[in-house]
Write a protein that holds these residues in place. Sequence first.
Motif, PDB file in Angstrom:
ATOM      1  N   GLU A   1      -3.396   8.666   6.106  1.00  0.00           N
ATOM      2  CA  GLU A   1      -4.043   8.799   7.344  1.00  0.00           C
ATOM      3  C   GLU A   1      -5.248   8.740   7.310  1.00  0.00           C
ATOM      4  N   SER A   2      -5.865   9.655   6.562  1.00  0.00           N
ATOM      5  CA  SER A   2      -7.309   9.513   6.693  1.00  0.00           C
ATOM      6  C   SER A   2      -8.062   8.314   5.998  1.00  0.00           C
ATOM      7  N   TRP A   3      -7.488   7.548   5.311  1.00  0.00           N
ATOM      8  CA  TRP A   3      -8.088   6.351   4.710  1.00  0.00           C
ATOM      9  C   TRP A   3      -7.554   5.157   5.524  1.00  0.00           C
ATOM     10  N   GLY A   4      -6.617   5.589   6.698  1.00  0.00           N
ATOM     11  CA  GLY A   4      -6.749   4.144   7.520  1.00  0.00           C
ATOM     12  C   GLY A   4      -5.495   3.329   7.298  1.00  0.00           C
ATOM     13  N   LEU A   5      -4.573   3.712   6.324  1.00  0.00           N
ATOM     14  CA  LEU A   5      -3.582   2.990   6.093  1.00  0.00           C
ATOM     15  C   LEU A   5      -2.585   2.765   7.446  1.00  0.00           C
TER      16      LEU A   5
ATOM     17  N   SER B   1       0.714  -1.236   0.017  1.00  0.00           N
ATOM     18  CA  SER B   1       0.120  -0.043  -0.107  1.00  0.00           C
ATOM     19  C   SER B   1       1.041   1.291   0.111  1.00  0.00           C
ATOM     20  N   ALA B   2       2.042   1.122   0.715  1.00  0.00           N
ATOM     21  CA  ALA B   2       3.029   2.416   0.534  1.00  0.00           C
ATOM     22  C   ALA B   2       3.319   2.584  -0.754  1.00  0.00           C
ATOM     23  N   GLY B   3       3.734   1.459  -1.560  1.00  0.00           N
ATOM     24  CA  GLY B   3       4.118   1.733  -2.925  1.00  0.00           C
ATOM     25  C   GLY B   3       3.106   2.327  -3.822  1.00  0.00           C
ATOM     26  N   LEU B   4       1.749   1.798  -3.590  1.00  0.00           N
ATOM     27  CA  LEU B   4       0.593   2.029  -4.157  1.00  0.00           C
ATOM     28  C   LEU B   4       0.221   3.626  -4.106  1.00  0.00           C
ATOM     29  N   PHE B   5       0.408   3.978  -2.856  1.00  0.00           N
ATOM     30  CA  PHE B   5      -0.135   5.562  -2.458  1.00  0.00           C
ATOM     31  C   PHE B   5       1.107   6.512  -2.580  1.00  0.00           C
TER      32      PHE B   5
END
Length: 276
Positions: A187-191, A132-136
């Motif tokens: 942060e707002s999307w809960g990752l 998810s870090a790579g995706l975002f």
Amino acid sequence: MPVDPALRRLDIDIPTQPHALAQLTPLLAQEEVALPAVSALIETDMALAAAVLRAVNSSLYGLRGRVQTVHQALTYLGLREVAAITFEIGLRAVFPAAHELEPVWRRAVRRGLIMGRMAQRLGLVDAWAAHSAGLFEECGKAVLFRHACAPYRAMLQAAGQDDVTLVKLERDRFGVSHAALGAALCESWGLAGPAVASVRHHVAVQQGAALPDGSQRATVLALSALAYCLMQDPAALEPTVQRVAAPIGLQPEKLLEMAHRVQEKLQDARQGYGSL
């Protein structure tokens, strides 16, 4: 999680997480995730499910036969990669379609795969956090593009592939960088915290800054730096490995071998089944 009030005062809107992703996030956080529940959730949105299947059947994933259902996709690819496809589609959907953003999304998909698979091989960090870090990682660029389309288009053109220059232009014009805005969206999307930290600090670390304290955060950022080299600066891979290996407790030789193996696997998938 609320967005930092300092960013809110800049009057740059952070998009709300789509409903399906908001429901998917707590499922992924469960210790034992029920795959039927995940597939049923994705399939409640027919357009989303269709988009997931199109992505799964692309050459990037190297499947020998066509997948017909989301549950089949989960069986063949696994939860992490199907969840990442779903998040990528949901992320794109909250921003305007624009050819300037297409390279951002293409890099996001490939970077997420590279980081997720490296994390899986290493076993030092949660693979979903890395993926998810790579995706975002570059999603803050889409936030700024939506906020000020024409000025930001000019910035993207002026900076090219140089994110250091882009960050300077962003701060001069908007008072904030795409990295900070991307971290706020995460942060707002809960990752997970390590993913948020990676998005916030990736530009600096890719340019040689020290990894931050905290084993999980350091490891995800190290993978971000390696993915950057594999995708955009292969000549810098070995020096980067030497720089990030010790802080995450690995031998450079092991880290370099792992990076090459992941890259080769993804290249084989694309070459064996056609180009995207």
